[in-house]
Each structure stands twice: as structure tokens, then as C-alpha cells.
Design a protein around this motif. Sequence first.
Motif, PDB file in Angstrom:
ATOM      1  N   PHE A   1       1.174  12.368  -9.373  1.00  0.00           N
ATOM      2  CA  PHE A   1       0.405  13.607  -9.259  1.00  0.00           C
ATOM      3  C   PHE A   1       1.332  14.809  -9.243  1.00  0.00           C
ATOM      4  O   PHE A   1       1.111  15.806  -9.930  1.00  0.00           O
ATOM      5  N   VAL A   2       2.411  14.732  -8.454  1.00  0.00           N
ATOM      6  CA  VAL A   2       3.366  15.839  -8.353  1.00  0.00           C
ATOM      7  C   VAL A   2       4.027  16.077  -9.708  1.00  0.00           C
ATOM      8  O   VAL A   2       4.151  17.210 -10.153  1.00  0.00           O
ATOM      9  N   GLY A   3       4.419  15.002 -10.385  1.00  0.00           N
ATOM     10  CA  GLY A   3       5.050  15.136 -11.700  1.00  0.00           C
ATOM     11  C   GLY A   3       4.106  15.783 -12.695  1.00  0.00           C
ATOM     12  O   GLY A   3       4.510  16.685 -13.433  1.00  0.00           O
ATOM     13  N   ALA A   4       2.846  15.361 -12.710  1.00  0.00           N
ATOM     14  CA  ALA A   4       1.866  15.936 -13.629  1.00  0.00           C
ATOM     15  C   ALA A   4       1.644  17.413 -13.309  1.00  0.00           C
ATOM     16  O   ALA A   4       1.539  18.243 -14.207  1.00  0.00           O
ATOM     17  N   PHE A   5       1.585  17.766 -12.010  1.00  0.00           N
ATOM     18  CA  PHE A   5       1.384  19.154 -11.595  1.00  0.00           C
ATOM     19  C   PHE A   5       2.541  20.029 -12.055  1.00  0.00           C
ATOM     20  O   PHE A   5       2.351  21.119 -12.585  1.00  0.00           O
ATOM     21  N   VAL A   6       3.771  19.532 -11.873  1.00  0.00           N
ATOM     22  CA  VAL A   6       4.962  20.301 -12.266  1.00  0.00           C
ATOM     23  C   VAL A   6       4.970  20.516 -13.780  1.00  0.00           C
ATOM     24  O   VAL A   6       5.224  21.625 -14.256  1.00  0.00           O
ATOM     25  N   ILE A   7       4.659  19.461 -14.541  1.00  0.00           N
ATOM     26  CA  ILE A   7       4.640  19.576 -16.011  1.00  0.00           C
ATOM     27  C   ILE A   7       3.553  20.564 -16.443  1.00  0.00           C
ATOM     28  O   ILE A   7       3.774  21.406 -17.310  1.00  0.00           O
TER      29      ILE A   7
ATOM     30  N   ALA B   1       0.840  -1.203   0.000  1.00  0.00           N
ATOM     31  CA  ALA B   1       0.000   0.000   0.000  1.00  0.00           C
ATOM     32  C   ALA B   1       0.875   1.253   0.000  1.00  0.00           C
ATOM     33  O   ALA B   1       0.564   2.236  -0.672  1.00  0.00           O
ATOM     34  N   PHE B   2       1.977   1.216   0.761  1.00  0.00           N
ATOM     35  CA  PHE B   2       2.877   2.376   0.810  1.00  0.00           C
ATOM     36  C   PHE B   2       3.508   2.630  -0.560  1.00  0.00           C
ATOM     37  O   PHE B   2       3.602   3.771  -1.008  1.00  0.00           O
ATOM     38  N   VAL B   3       3.908   1.569  -1.229  1.00  0.00           N
ATOM     39  CA  VAL B   3       4.518   1.700  -2.566  1.00  0.00           C
ATOM     40  C   VAL B   3       3.506   2.281  -3.549  1.00  0.00           C
ATOM     41  O   VAL B   3       3.825   3.188  -4.325  1.00  0.00           O
ATOM     42  N   ILE B   4       2.273   1.774  -3.502  1.00  0.00           N
ATOM     43  CA  ILE B   4       1.214   2.262  -4.402  1.00  0.00           C
ATOM     44  C   ILE B   4       0.926   3.733  -4.108  1.00  0.00           C
ATOM     45  O   ILE B   4       0.833   4.558  -5.019  1.00  0.00           O
ATOM     46  N   ALA B   5       0.805   4.089  -2.822  1.00  0.00           N
ATOM     47  CA  ALA B   5       0.491   5.464  -2.438  1.00  0.00           C
ATOM     48  C   ALA B   5       1.608   6.416  -2.870  1.00  0.00           C
ATOM     49  O   ALA B   5       1.344   7.483  -3.411  1.00  0.00           O
ATOM     50  N   SER B   6       2.857   6.021  -2.637  1.00  0.00           N
ATOM     51  CA  SER B   6       3.976   6.896  -3.014  1.00  0.00           C
ATOM     52  C   SER B   6       4.057   7.045  -4.530  1.00  0.00           C
ATOM     53  O   SER B   6       4.378   8.118  -5.040  1.00  0.00           O
ATOM     54  N   THR B   7       3.730   5.990  -5.262  1.00  0.00           N
ATOM     55  CA  THR B   7       3.735   6.068  -6.733  1.00  0.00           C
ATOM     56  C   THR B   7       2.650   7.026  -7.211  1.00  0.00           C
ATOM     57  O   THR B   7       2.884   7.849  -8.100  1.00  0.00           O
TER      58      THR B   7
END
Length: 40
Positions: free
Chosen positions: A14-20, A3-9
Motif C-alpha cells: 500500500f505504501v509503495g503504491a501510494f508513493v508511486i 499473519a504478521f508477515v502477511i500484514a507487513s507485506t
Amino acid sequence: MDAFVIASTLVGSFVGAFVIQKAALEGLFRMMNSDRRIHK
């Protein structure tokens, strides 16, 4: 652990899409501003 791996991914994507998106908007505004200067 999975769950932690999925959440961090998800958060990372989301952060990458926001920055782009932010970079694309800034580039668009710069293009619009330079177009206005050229037309004047």
C-alpha cells in the motif's frame, strides 16, 4: 507469525503504491504547468 508477515507485506505494498501514485501526480502537475507556460 504468518499473519504478521502477511500484514507487513500488505502495508508495504500500500505504501509503495501510494508513493508511486504521489510521484506520478506530481509529475503530471509539473507537465501541465510547463505546458501552460509554453502556450502562453
